[in-house]
Design an enzyme around this catalytic site. Structure first.
Site, PDB file in Angstrom:
ATOM      1  N   ASP A 275       0.789  -1.233   0.000  1.00 14.06           N
ATOM      2  CA  ASP A 275       0.000   0.000   0.000  1.00 14.06           C
ATOM      3  C   ASP A 275       0.819   1.280   0.000  1.00 14.06           C
ATOM      4  O   ASP A 275       0.280   2.370   0.195  1.00 14.06           O
ATOM      5  CB  ASP A 275      -0.963   0.013   1.194  1.00 14.06           C
ATOM      6  CG  ASP A 275      -0.249  -0.183   2.530  1.00 14.06           C
ATOM      7  OD1 ASP A 275       0.905   0.261   2.675  1.00 14.06           O
ATOM      8  OD2 ASP A 275      -0.841  -0.812   3.432  1.00 14.06           O
TER       9      ASP A 275
ATOM     10  N   ARG B 121       0.711   7.013  -0.243  1.00 13.40           N
ATOM     11  CA  ARG B 121       0.028   6.004   0.579  1.00 13.40           C
ATOM     12  C   ARG B 121      -1.355   5.787  -0.023  1.00 13.40           C
ATOM     13  O   ARG B 121      -2.123   6.722  -0.203  1.00 13.40           O
ATOM     14  CB  ARG B 121      -0.083   6.491   2.027  1.00 13.40           C
ATOM     15  CG  ARG B 121      -0.865   5.552   2.959  1.00 13.40           C
ATOM     16  CD  ARG B 121      -0.175   4.202   3.087  1.00 13.40           C
ATOM     17  NE  ARG B 121      -0.710   3.411   4.183  1.00 13.40           N
ATOM     18  CZ  ARG B 121      -1.818   2.682   4.137  1.00 13.40           C
ATOM     19  NH1 ARG B 121      -2.517   2.649   3.024  1.00 13.40           N
ATOM     20  NH2 ARG B 121      -2.208   1.990   5.182  1.00 13.40           N
TER      21      ARG B 121
ATOM     22  N   ASP C  71      -5.488  -1.225   3.548  1.00 14.40           N
ATOM     23  CA  ASP C  71      -4.352  -1.552   4.417  1.00 14.40           C
ATOM     24  C   ASP C  71      -3.923  -2.974   4.086  1.00 14.40           C
ATOM     25  O   ASP C  71      -4.735  -3.900   4.097  1.00 14.40           O
ATOM     26  CB  ASP C  71      -4.784  -1.439   5.882  1.00 14.40           C
ATOM     27  CG  ASP C  71      -3.656  -1.770   6.841  1.00 14.40           C
ATOM     28  OD1 ASP C  71      -2.491  -1.483   6.511  1.00 14.40           O
ATOM     29  OD2 ASP C  71      -3.945  -2.327   7.922  1.00 14.40           O
ATOM     30  N   THR C  72      -2.647  -3.160   3.765  1.00 10.95           N
ATOM     31  CA  THR C  72      -2.131  -4.492   3.443  1.00 10.95           C
ATOM     32  C   THR C  72      -1.214  -4.980   4.559  1.00 10.95           C
ATOM     33  O   THR C  72      -0.651  -4.170   5.309  1.00 10.95           O
ATOM     34  CB  THR C  72      -1.351  -4.475   2.112  1.00 10.95           C
ATOM     35  OG1 THR C  72      -0.222  -3.590   2.222  1.00 10.95           O
ATOM     36  CG2 THR C  72      -2.250  -4.005   0.972  1.00 10.95           C
TER      37      THR C  72
ATOM     38  N   GLU D 125       1.978  -6.239   6.724  1.00  7.48           N
ATOM     39  CA  GLU D 125       3.337  -5.688   6.756  1.00  7.48           C
ATOM     40  C   GLU D 125       4.362  -6.631   6.126  1.00  7.48           C
ATOM     41  O   GLU D 125       4.258  -7.847   6.218  1.00  7.48           O
ATOM     42  CB  GLU D 125       3.755  -5.413   8.208  1.00  7.48           C
ATOM     43  CG  GLU D 125       2.899  -4.380   8.930  1.00  7.48           C
ATOM     44  CD  GLU D 125       3.169  -2.960   8.460  1.00  7.48           C
ATOM     45  OE1 GLU D 125       3.995  -2.778   7.544  1.00  7.48           O
ATOM     46  OE2 GLU D 125       2.555  -2.040   9.017  1.00  7.48           O
TER      47      GLU D 125
ATOM     48  N   ARG E 226       3.160  11.888   3.350  1.00  4.70           N
ATOM     49  CA  ARG E 226       2.891  11.090   2.153  1.00  4.70           C
ATOM     50  C   ARG E 226       1.628  11.581   1.453  1.00  4.70           C
ATOM     51  O   ARG E 226       0.641  11.933   2.098  1.00  4.70           O
ATOM     52  CB  ARG E 226       2.728   9.611   2.522  1.00  4.70           C
ATOM     53  CG  ARG E 226       3.949   9.015   3.190  1.00  4.70           C
ATOM     54  CD  ARG E 226       3.712   7.586   3.662  1.00  4.70           C
ATOM     55  NE  ARG E 226       2.653   7.494   4.655  1.00  4.70           N
ATOM     56  CZ  ARG E 226       2.333   6.380   5.297  1.00  4.70           C
ATOM     57  NH1 ARG E 226       2.984   5.257   5.026  1.00  4.70           N
ATOM     58  NH2 ARG E 226       1.366   6.377   6.190  1.00  4.70           N
TER      59      ARG E 226
END
Length: 330
Positions: A96, A110, A115-116, A118, A160
């Site tokens: 992401d 971003r 949300d992916t 980690e 970002r």
């Protein structure tokens, strides 16, 4: 003799008068001819100037139209006609997060509303399906000319750029969720596509693909670091200010919008009884459903007692299945 002289004088005067009248008539005719000629020249000149002016105006109009047409051709838009910011993807950090070049300047982007897991977090191990999410982003975007679509916020608290990333007419944020490689993560006020994303997430949950194939892996504040029942802390969990939302503290990652537990820490999960919301308690003690994962547990199951947050009870498995829940594999 006198009569002859008078006659001669009369004849002579008549001749002179005739010559004078002829000369006057000739002069008038010449003057009229000159006037007509001058008038014609003036008219022709005015007509020529008018034609030249019209031609000039037409050329200017055509030039402006061509300029606007050229600008329209170069304007990058999404399939709905929304203007996009052209960018070149130069590096992929994880599923992401990526780096792009905009007008020769490198910026970090971003992805909004997703949300992916980690892959490069300094305090966490590589999480399941994190590498797959990173690989998809890399294969889809790296080295490509993309379009960035902004929501309400320009940047997050880390500087970002917050954006939906379009390539070849498709939005990559949505693709990650559709393939089960990311969860919906909402950070108001950036909620433009939240309904579409949640529908894609629901479909991925029903198929039990990617992150939804692991029991209790997806939590409202992030992902578990292992297949145990303890949820991991959320990504980059720093305190969020009201004026500048961060891409680390979602309001809700799934269709339910219950209060998050253990938000904003990196400590091991400790259950907070105050957010143990239970629904349909008339069926309590029977089939236990997790409103976040859309998985239901039967008494005696491995996760029946461990599921403590966001519970909805069902009186039968058929009732749970009718509500869109799937049975736990353990």
């Amino acid at each position: 003799m006198k009569i002859g002289c008078k006659l001669l004088i009369s004849i002579t005067m008549t001749i002179f008068l005739s010559l004078g009248l002829t000369a006057c008539n000739s002069s008038d005719i010449n003057n009229r001819n000159n006037t007509d000629s001058n008038s014609k020249e003036i008219t022709e000149t005015a007509t020529t100037q008018s034609n030249n002016t019209t031609t000039s105006q037409t050329n200017v109009a055509n030039s402006n139209q061509e300029t606007h047409s050229t600008a329209d051709k170069h304007q990058l838009t999404n399939p709905n006609g929304v203007a996009l910011i052209p960018a070149m993807v130069t590096n992929v950090i994880d599923g992401d997060t990526l780096d792009v070049k905009i007008n020769g300047k490198t910026e970090r982007v971003r992805l909004v509303l997703v949300d992916t897991p980690e892959t490069k977090h300094p305090n966490k191990p590589v999480q399941p399906f994190g590498p797959e999410a990173s690989e998809l982003t890399k294969n889809t975007l790296l080295g490509k000319q993309v379009g960035l679509e902004k929501d309400i916020s320009e940047r997050d608290r880390y500087g970002r750029i917050l954006a939906y990333v379009w390539v070849d007419g498709k939005m990559h944020n949505e693709a990650l969720i559709e393939k089960g490689l990311g969860r919906v993560a909402v950070f108001p006020p950036d909620t433009k596509y939240v309904d579409e994303f949640r529908e894609k997430q629901r479909q991925a949950q029903e198929k039990a693909i990617g992150i939804w194939s692991i029991e209790n892996y997806v939590q409202e504040n992030g992902f578990q670091s292992s297949s145990s029942s303890a949820p991991a802390a959320s990504k980059q969990s720093n305190t969020t200010t009201a004026s500048q939302p961060s891409q680390s503290q979602p309001v809700a990652s799934a269709p339910s919008a219950n209060t998050l537990s253990n938000t904003g820490t990196h400590r091991p999960f400790q259950n907070d009884p105050s957010d143990d919301v239970e629904r349909n308690t008339s069926c309590a003690g029977k089939i236990k459903g997790n409103t976040n994962s859309k998985i239901y547990h039967v008494p005696g199951g491995a996760y029946y007692d461990k599921t403590v947050d966001n519970i909805t009870w069902f009186c039968s498995e058929a009732e749970a299945q009718a509500a869109g829940y799937r049975k736990s594999k353990r």
